[in-house]
Design an enzyme around this catalytic site. Structure first.
Site, PDB file in Angstrom:
ATOM      1  N   ARG A  21      -6.461  11.197  -6.050  1.00 42.04           N
ATOM      2  CA  ARG A  21      -7.715  10.467  -5.856  1.00 42.04           C
ATOM      3  C   ARG A  21      -8.900  11.426  -5.957  1.00 42.04           C
ATOM      4  NH1 ARG A  21     -11.029   9.111  -1.637  1.00 42.04           N
ATOM      5  NH2 ARG A  21     -11.581   6.937  -1.223  1.00 42.04           N
ATOM      6  N   TYR A  25     -14.810 -12.317  -0.291  1.00 38.94           N
ATOM      7  CA  TYR A  25     -15.534 -11.061  -0.572  1.00 38.94           C
ATOM      8  C   TYR A  25     -16.733 -11.305  -1.482  1.00 38.94           C
ATOM      9  CZ  TYR A  25     -11.725  -8.485   1.615  1.00 38.94           C
ATOM     10  OH  TYR A  25     -10.834  -8.004   2.527  1.00 38.94           O
ATOM     11  N   ARG A  73      -3.450   6.501   1.178  1.00 38.07           N
ATOM     12  CA  ARG A  73      -4.003   7.717   1.791  1.00 38.07           C
ATOM     13  C   ARG A  73      -3.085   8.431   2.768  1.00 38.07           C
ATOM     14  NH1 ARG A  73      -9.270   4.485   3.288  1.00 38.07           N
ATOM     15  NH2 ARG A  73      -7.590   2.960   3.276  1.00 38.07           N
ATOM     16  N   ARG A 103       0.816  -1.222   0.000  1.00 39.06           N
ATOM     17  CA  ARG A 103       0.000   0.000   0.000  1.00 39.06           C
ATOM     18  C   ARG A 103       0.848   1.270   0.000  1.00 39.06           C
ATOM     19  NH1 ARG A 103      -5.603  -0.924   1.841  1.00 39.06           N
ATOM     20  NH2 ARG A 103      -6.092  -2.800   0.676  1.00 39.06           N
ATOM     21  N   ASP A 149      -6.789  -3.007  -7.538  1.00 44.76           N
ATOM     22  CA  ASP A 149      -7.319  -3.667  -6.344  1.00 44.76           C
ATOM     23  C   ASP A 149      -7.654  -5.114  -6.667  1.00 44.76           C
ATOM     24  OD1 ASP A 149      -8.260  -2.780  -3.477  1.00 44.76           O
ATOM     25  OD2 ASP A 149      -9.685  -4.280  -4.189  1.00 44.76           O
TER      26      ASP A 149
HETATM   27  O1  CP3 Z   1      -0.072  -2.087  -2.396  1.00 42.51           O
HETATM   28  C1  CP3 Z   1      -0.383  -1.205  -3.204  1.00 42.51           C
HETATM   29  O2  CP3 Z   1      -0.077  -0.010  -3.032  1.00 42.51           O
HETATM   30  C2  CP3 Z   1      -1.046  -1.587  -4.514  1.00 42.51           C
HETATM   31  C3  CP3 Z   1      -2.463  -1.377  -4.605  1.00 42.51           C
HETATM   32  C4  CP3 Z   1      -3.363  -2.248  -3.764  1.00 42.51           C
HETATM   33  C5  CP3 Z   1      -4.571  -1.761  -3.204  1.00 42.51           C
HETATM   34  N1  CP3 Z   1      -5.234  -2.823  -2.653  1.00 42.51           N
HETATM   35  C6  CP3 Z   1      -5.031  -0.374  -3.250  1.00 42.51           C
HETATM   36  C7  CP3 Z   1      -6.100   0.057  -2.329  1.00 42.51           C
HETATM   37  C8  CP3 Z   1      -3.278  -3.607  -3.458  1.00 42.51           C
HETATM   38  C9  CP3 Z   1      -2.160  -4.603  -3.740  1.00 42.51           C
HETATM   39  C10 CP3 Z   1      -4.475  -3.956  -2.769  1.00 42.51           C
HETATM   40  C11 CP3 Z   1      -4.774  -5.333  -2.330  1.00 42.51           C
HETATM   41  C12 CP3 Z   1      -6.008  -5.587  -1.595  1.00 42.51           C
HETATM   42  N2  CP3 Z   1      -7.218  -4.996  -1.739  1.00 42.51           N
HETATM   43  C13 CP3 Z   1      -6.133  -6.631  -0.657  1.00 42.51           C
HETATM   44  C14 CP3 Z   1      -5.056  -7.619  -0.275  1.00 42.51           C
HETATM   45  C15 CP3 Z   1      -4.048  -7.045   0.640  1.00 42.51           C
HETATM   46  C16 CP3 Z   1      -4.561  -6.707   2.013  1.00 42.51           C
HETATM   47  O3  CP3 Z   1      -4.633  -5.504   2.298  1.00 42.51           O
HETATM   48  O4  CP3 Z   1      -4.889  -7.625   2.772  1.00 42.51           O
HETATM   49  C17 CP3 Z   1      -7.454  -6.600  -0.180  1.00 42.51           C
HETATM   50  C18 CP3 Z   1      -8.042  -7.516   0.880  1.00 42.51           C
HETATM   51  C19 CP3 Z   1      -8.138  -5.573  -0.889  1.00 42.51           C
HETATM   52  C20 CP3 Z   1      -9.577  -5.193  -0.792  1.00 42.51           C
HETATM   53  C21 CP3 Z   1      -9.729  -3.811  -0.323  1.00 42.51           C
HETATM   54  N3  CP3 Z   1      -9.422  -2.690  -1.067  1.00 42.51           N
HETATM   55  C22 CP3 Z   1     -10.197  -3.384   0.934  1.00 42.51           C
HETATM   56  C23 CP3 Z   1     -10.635  -4.301   2.058  1.00 42.51           C
HETATM   57  C24 CP3 Z   1     -10.180  -1.994   0.921  1.00 42.51           C
HETATM   58  C25 CP3 Z   1     -10.721  -1.060   1.982  1.00 42.51           C
HETATM   59  C26 CP3 Z   1      -9.775  -0.933   3.109  1.00 42.51           C
HETATM   60  C27 CP3 Z   1      -9.094   0.386   3.053  1.00 42.51           C
HETATM   61  O5  CP3 Z   1      -7.878   0.424   3.271  1.00 42.51           O
HETATM   62  O6  CP3 Z   1      -9.808   1.399   2.849  1.00 42.51           O
HETATM   63  C28 CP3 Z   1      -9.645  -1.566  -0.323  1.00 42.51           C
HETATM   64  C29 CP3 Z   1      -9.426  -0.178  -0.758  1.00 42.51           C
HETATM   65  C30 CP3 Z   1      -8.044   0.161  -1.233  1.00 42.51           C
HETATM   66  N4  CP3 Z   1      -7.268  -0.605  -2.054  1.00 42.51           N
HETATM   67  C31 CP3 Z   1      -7.356   1.389  -0.964  1.00 42.51           C
HETATM   68  C32 CP3 Z   1      -6.138   1.320  -1.663  1.00 42.51           C
HETATM   69  C33 CP3 Z   1      -5.083   2.391  -1.760  1.00 42.51           C
HETATM   70  C34 CP3 Z   1      -7.904   2.560  -0.161  1.00 42.51           C
HETATM   71  C35 CP3 Z   1      -8.925   3.211  -1.036  1.00 42.51           C
HETATM   72  C36 CP3 Z   1      -9.026   4.685  -0.919  1.00 42.51           C
HETATM   73  O7  CP3 Z   1      -8.203   5.422  -1.506  1.00 42.51           O
HETATM   74  O8  CP3 Z   1     -10.000   5.103  -0.290  1.00 42.51           O
END
Ligand code: CP3
Length: 348
Positions: free
Chosen positions: A41, A155, A32, A28, A78
């Site tokens: 964003r 999911y 944010r 990540r 994602d």
């Molecule tokens: O690592 C990186 O920077 C690459 C991009 C990436 C994102 N999600 C961007 C993201 C990667 C590799 C993921 C993987 C992901 N997404 C996983 C597996 C890894 C882990 O965290 O366990 C999972 C379970 C998801 C599903 C997901 N996406 C969730 C549960 C959420 C909400 C939680 C949160 O942090 O808000 C997301 C949103 C998400 N994916 C964000 C980002 C940068 C935040 C979104 C935003 O900008 O509001």
């Protein structure tokens, strides 16, 4: 004859080389906690619009590389884009996380699109990869990724993130045929999706199995190990030599032998295992990635420095990629990321 440039550090570690200073990137890393991410964003409108906008998705992927000089960039996308491409409805609720339409039986699986129909939806992601492979600095490795079938299925079944993955366990136990069909469909789509990322320029791919830790023994073999093995074998058949990082998060004892059982070149570790234990039991089979607790990016200070050094030293005798044990959180202080990188690169 001109000497070829030295291979990128992450590719050397993935090929099994023990480096004095481990290469570093962060789960990540585009997120944010960075003001420039929040600005882009906002420009995109919302998270999914950002994922599907190749120019802006490439921009946020590049932001942490410019700011910190990480050794790898991870594609901004994602894991839930694959269910969306298979036909699930997907949306994000601000402050809460993802929401999807739910699948509970065979009819739900049958209503999904075939795996080879995903590319209509996912083609902007491949364009992001192409932009990045042109624009990244020559020393920076580009990592593509997808979710592992079990984690993606949790999911698709519950329609949201769940603490104990209860509904997915219920379907696996009570409707095993439908559940297996769902896992098979996701596995097939994941192979095609990662394959397209590799063709577009991803140099490494990572498979995120965030909920692997909730699978009991036999189920862990069947739904974490077997799909990873199938995906990795197919990718390596299509793209010989492509390195794969597998992340069976919170696998605990399941980390032992995971690389051998799946063919992964590297196993990513969460921070519930100690680096000393993992050096003995997991790194003996090859490269490991991890595993600083992401909380240190919030709290910083001497504890961050001490724990970072401990991890670098514990893994120094073998191939290692430094990373967090899970994604950095939005409340992290960007200065602590700089302190972590400086500590890794100056660790004696
Ligand atoms: O690592 C990186 O920077 C690459 C991009 C990436 C994102 N999600 C961007 C993201 C990667 C590799 C993921 C993987 C992901 N997404 C996983 C597996 C890894 C882990 O965290 O366990 C999972 C379970 C998801 C599903 C997901 N996406 C969730 C549960 C959420 C909400 C939680 C949160 O942090 O808000 C997301 C949103 C998400 N994916 C964000 C980002 C940068 C935040 C979104 C935003 O900008 O509001």
């Amino acid at each position: 004859m001109t000497t070829p440039p030295p291979a990128k550090t992450i590719l050397r570690a993935l090929a099994g080389e023990a480096l004095q200073t481990p290469p570093i990137w962060m789960m990540r890393q585009a997120g944010r906690y960075l003001p420039e991410y929040r600005a882009t964003r906002a420009q995109a409108g919302d998270f999914l619009s950002l994922c599907y906008n190749p120019e802006l998705a490439a921009e946020v992927t590049l932001q942490p590389i410019r700011r910190y000089g990480f050794d790898a960039a991870i594609l901004f996308a994602d894991i839930l884009l694959v269910p969306q491409a298979l036909g699930s409805d997907l949306w994000f609720v601000t402050g809460e996380g993802p929401r999807l339409s739910t699948i509970t039986n065979q009819a739900g699986v049958d209503a999904l699109r075939p795996a080879d129909a995903i590319h209509d939806t996912l083609s902007p992601i491949y364009e992001t990869v192409r932009i990045l492979s042109r624009e990244l600095p020559p020393e920076t490795t580009l990592i593509g990724f997808a979710g592992a079938p079990w984690t993606v299925a949790t999911y698709m079944i519950a329609g949201r993130g769940t603490r104990d993955q209860g509904l997915a366990h219920q379907m696996r136990l009570e409707a095993p045929e439908a559940f297996d069909a769902l896992i098979a469909r996701i596995t097939e789509a994941t192979i095609d999706y990662l394959s397209m990322q590799i063709e577009a320029g991803a140099e490494v791919v990572k498979i995120f199995d965030s909920w692997a830790g909730s699978l009991p023994d036999d189920a862990f073999q069947r739904y974490a190990v077997a799909p990873a093995r199938q995906i990795i074998a197919a990718l390596k058949a299509r793209h010989p030599g492509i390195p794969v990082i597998a992340f069976p998060r919170e696998a605990g004892q399941g980390y032992i032998g995971f690389a051998k059982a799946t063919g992964a070149d590297c196993v990513a570790l969460d921070n519930s295992v100690s680096p000393e234990w993992a050096a003995t039991h997991v790194q003996c089979d090859g490269c490991v990635q991890g595993n600083l607790a992401s909380g240190h990016m919030v709290t910083g200070g001497q504890a961050l420095i001490d724990e970072t050094r401990r991890i670098v030293r514990a893994f120094r005798k073998g191939p290692h990629i430094f990373n967090l044990g899970h994604g950095i959180t939005p409340d992290a202080d960007p200065d602590n990321v700089a302190l972590m990188i400086e500590t890794v690169r100056n660790c004696k």
